[in-house]
Enzyme design. Structure first.
Site, mmCIF file in Angstrom:
data_model
loop_
_atom_site.group_PDB
_atom_site.id
_atom_site.type_symbol
_atom_site.label_atom_id
_atom_site.label_comp_id
_atom_site.label_asym_id
_atom_site.label_seq_id
_atom_site.Cartn_x
_atom_site.Cartn_y
_atom_site.Cartn_z
ATOM 1 N N GLY A 68 7.186 -6.503 -13.515
ATOM 2 C CA GLY A 68 6.092 -6.276 -12.419
ATOM 3 C C GLY A 68 6.749 -5.508 -11.356
ATOM 4 N N GLY A 102 8.285 -4.894 -8.493
ATOM 5 C CA GLY A 102 9.125 -5.613 -7.539
ATOM 6 C C GLY A 102 9.273 -4.998 -6.236
ATOM 7 N NE ARG A 103 12.975 -0.311 -6.927
ATOM 8 C CZ ARG A 103 14.216 0.572 -6.858
ATOM 9 N NH1 ARG A 103 14.633 0.687 -5.501
ATOM 10 N NH2 ARG A 103 14.680 1.237 -7.653
ATOM 11 C CE LYS A 155 11.174 3.611 -7.700
ATOM 12 N NZ LYS A 155 11.360 4.383 -9.199
ATOM 13 C CG ASP A 182 16.327 -5.246 -1.212
ATOM 14 O OD1 ASP A 182 15.818 -4.515 -2.306
ATOM 15 O OD2 ASP A 182 17.184 -4.503 -0.724
ATOM 16 N N GLY A 183 13.058 -5.502 -2.582
ATOM 17 C CA GLY A 183 11.807 -4.703 -2.435
ATOM 18 C C GLY A 183 12.020 -3.378 -1.995
ATOM 19 N NE ARG A 211 5.139 0.154 -14.795
ATOM 20 C CZ ARG A 211 6.071 0.789 -14.191
ATOM 21 N NH1 ARG A 211 7.372 0.822 -15.005
ATOM 22 N NH2 ARG A 211 5.897 1.308 -13.117
ATOM 23 C CG ASP A 257 10.692 -1.845 -18.008
ATOM 24 O OD1 ASP A 257 11.348 -2.234 -19.050
ATOM 25 O OD2 ASP A 257 11.159 -1.663 -17.065
HETATM 26 P P1 AMP Z 1 13.689 -0.291 -12.819
HETATM 27 O O1 AMP Z 1 15.015 -0.364 -13.317
HETATM 28 O O2 AMP Z 1 13.558 0.531 -11.311
HETATM 29 O O3 AMP Z 1 12.893 0.025 -14.023
HETATM 30 O O4 AMP Z 1 13.155 -1.725 -12.297
HETATM 31 C C1 AMP Z 1 13.192 -2.966 -13.388
HETATM 32 C C2 AMP Z 1 12.348 -4.174 -12.533
HETATM 33 O O5 AMP Z 1 13.278 -4.375 -11.428
HETATM 34 C C3 AMP Z 1 11.040 -3.655 -11.930
HETATM 35 O O6 AMP Z 1 10.373 -4.820 -12.113
HETATM 36 C C4 AMP Z 1 11.546 -3.418 -10.531
HETATM 37 O O7 AMP Z 1 9.896 -3.452 -10.058
HETATM 38 C C5 AMP Z 1 12.514 -4.361 -10.138
HETATM 39 N N1 AMP Z 1 13.014 -3.869 -9.147
HETATM 40 C C6 AMP Z 1 14.212 -3.014 -9.106
HETATM 41 N N2 AMP Z 1 14.891 -2.688 -7.730
HETATM 42 C C7 AMP Z 1 14.140 -3.765 -7.149
HETATM 43 C C8 AMP Z 1 14.302 -4.002 -5.602
HETATM 44 N N3 AMP Z 1 15.255 -3.506 -5.171
HETATM 45 N N4 AMP Z 1 13.549 -5.410 -5.270
HETATM 46 C C9 AMP Z 1 12.969 -5.637 -6.065
HETATM 47 N N5 AMP Z 1 12.620 -5.580 -7.417
HETATM 48 C C10 AMP Z 1 13.404 -4.541 -7.929
HETATM 49 MG MG MG Z 2 11.086 0.544 -14.109
#
Ligand code: AMP
Ligand code: MG
Length: 484
Positions: free
Chosen positions: A87, A89-90, A110, A122-123, A180, A249
């Site tokens: 989902g 997350g940030r 983002k 931490d989002g 996705r 994803d």
């Molecule tokens: P990504 O590697 O950017 O494709 O992210 C994989 C998953 O980790 C996704 O669900 C993102 O929303 C979550 N995510 C990545 N970085 C963060 C963060 N700093 N805080 C919260 N969720 C994160």
């Molecule tokens: Mg991703």
């Protein structure tokens, strides 16, 4: 004067489970750093005349445009082969901006704070990684490769804690949607059959409305997405792009490159090149990308079976028939693409043999994947190590004969070649220098000059050609990182 936002947020009409309503978390000291006028124009948005403070508030999520309805999307995915609930997350989608011709774009922040999908994160996002996404997404756009766009980067004025303390930033990302393969996996695993059907119809209506009339909509969608992702990965292979984290994803149903955190461009040709620090087994290496896309499509197919045929065996058979076409199609298209890089008008056994010989020579010598094609076309000067390499010299004279006899001569061929072979790619050493100066010292001179060069990647301008020479040994030590 109005900015021109025109929101119509159809994702919010989906029934419960597909998203959560969220608000961006306020940031302390919003400061706009980059605004992409090219993309703003394309979106028919006009930010001129708006006070800098107002823009800074807008592009950090401290204020929201009229008509926006912020949500975070639920999705899941196979990460390095393992299923996980994920989902946004940030990330927060503030809405769908629609142009007069009906073109629809998700507008997403983002790095805008925690959401119900943040898990332990931490989002937030670092300025470094948001500038990286901005630079690479623009580079892909100018190379002619479908990719999500970056409308703005703004600093939050708040620290982000990683291995070291970073400056926080928000990127405003624009994409045809953020649906996705992982969104289908989420629906398949966690939502009812009716909701899966609703989502299938929604996706078709949003991305491929012509499939609405298909006899078997789910199968037609699988076919269409296969074709789209095949074309996309073929484009990556054309320019030496390594996405770096091809989890399900990170595969968009609309066929755009998205989520390219640890991505990088290959310099010397080595099919096993993988720069991402977490890709220890090189699952997402350069040459594995087509096979991984096919693997991801098989996961996608698995989520559609019930809609392909009520009889599971028949559904599997039909899906497998589509998936099986991927490899032969890719091989054929790859030869066609390589043929264009070599100036061929058509491909017969003779051309295919020359392509294969060149690839094996490049692999053996680790020849530069970009510059080699410029040398072959004689656009660029032939370096000594090419001149003295007997295998290359023989190959080149065979190529030249074939170009003369079967492809209308070198002049025409080199014109064709110049459309497929970039002169400028975002070389890793230049990217890192630009990002480090910009994010650590607020000095954007390298970032801006690199952005300028990448705006016309096919320009045959040799005055900046030295920039394309990679410092000896640079790639050996080079590592990229995701999710920072
Ligand atoms: P990504 O590697 O950017 O494709 O992210 C994989 C998953 O980790 C996704 O669900 C993102 O929303 C979550 N995510 C990545 N970085 C963060 C963060 N700093 N805080 C919260 N969720 C994160
Ligand atoms: Mg991703």
């Amino acid at each position: 004067m109005s900015t021109g936002w025109n929101f119509d947020n159809t994702y919010k009409n989906l029934s419960g489970g597909f998203y959560s309503n969220v608000e961006p978390m306020p940031v302390e000291k919003p400061e706009l750093i980059l605004l992409n006028n090219r993309l703003a124009d394309e979106l028919e948005l006009n930010f001129s005349g708006i006070e800098p403070e107002e823009l800074s508030a807008l592009f950090t999520g401290n204020s929201l445009p009229d008509g926006s309805e912020p949500i975070s999307q639920a999705y899941a995915g196979h990460q390095f082969g393992h299923f996980t609930m994920l989902g946004d997350g940030r990330a927060i989608i503030i809405g769908e901006h629609v142009l007069p011709d009906g073109k629809r774009f998700d507008i997403q922040y983002k790095g805008s704070g925690r959401t119900p999908y943040s898990r332990s994160g931490d989002g937030r996002a670092t300025l470094y990684s948001m500038l990286r996404e901005y630079l690479i997404s623009e580079a892909l756009y100018h190379l002619g490769i479908p990719a999500s766009g970056s409308l703005a980067v703004a600093k939050t004025g708040m620290p982000v804690y990683r291995e070291t303390i970073h400056t926080g930033a928000v990127l405003t990302r624009v994409a045809s949607s953020h649906i996705r393969i992982g969104t289908f996996e989420y629906a398949y695993r966690f939502l009812s059959h009716e909701k899966q059907k609703e989502f299938l119809d929604y996706t078709i209506k949003r991305h491929y409305p012509d499939l609405h009339e298909a006899d078997n909509k789910a199968l037609a969608l699988l076919e269409r997405v296969s074709d789209k992702l095949l074309s996309l990965v073929l484009e990556w292979m054309r320019v030496g792009f390594i996405h770096g984290v091809l989890n399900t994803d990170n595969m968009s149903i609309g066929g755009e490159s998205i989520d390219f955190g640890p991505c990088a461009f290959m310099n010397g040709f080595d099919p096993g090149t993988a720069f991402s620090s977490v890709d220890m087994n090189k699952r997402y290496s350069f040459s594995n990308q087509p096979g991984i896309v096919q693997w991801n499509l098989a996961v996608f197919a698995g989520t559609l079976l019930a809609f392909i045929n009520a009889d599971r065996n028949k559904a599997k058979e039909a899906a497998e028939a589509v998936l099986k076409q991927f490899e032969p199609k890719f091989v054929e298209e790859w030869h066609r693409m390589m043929g264009k890089k070599l100036g061929f008008r058509h491909i017969t056994k003779k051309e295919a043999d020359l392509i294969d010989q060149l690839i094996s020579w490049m692999e053996k010598t680790k020849a530069d994947y970009t510059n080699t094609f410029l040398v072959i076309a004689k656009s660029a000067e032939t370096p000594d190590h090419f001149r003295t390499d007997e295998e290359f010299r023989n190959w080149h004279s065979n190529w030249e004969s074939l170009i003369t006899t079967d492809h209308n001569g070198l002049n025409e061929a080199s014109k064709r070649m110049s459309q497929s072979n970039p002169v400028f790619i975002p070389r890793n050493h230049l990217v890192e220098e630009a990002l480090s100066e910009a994010s650590n010292h607020g000095d954007f001179s390298s970032f801006n000059s690199l952005s300028d060069i990448l705006r016309q990647p096919y320009r045959q301008d040799w005055s900046a050609a030295d920039l394309q020479q990679v410092p000896a040994g640079f790639d050996k030590e080079y590592q990229t990182f995701c999710g920072t």
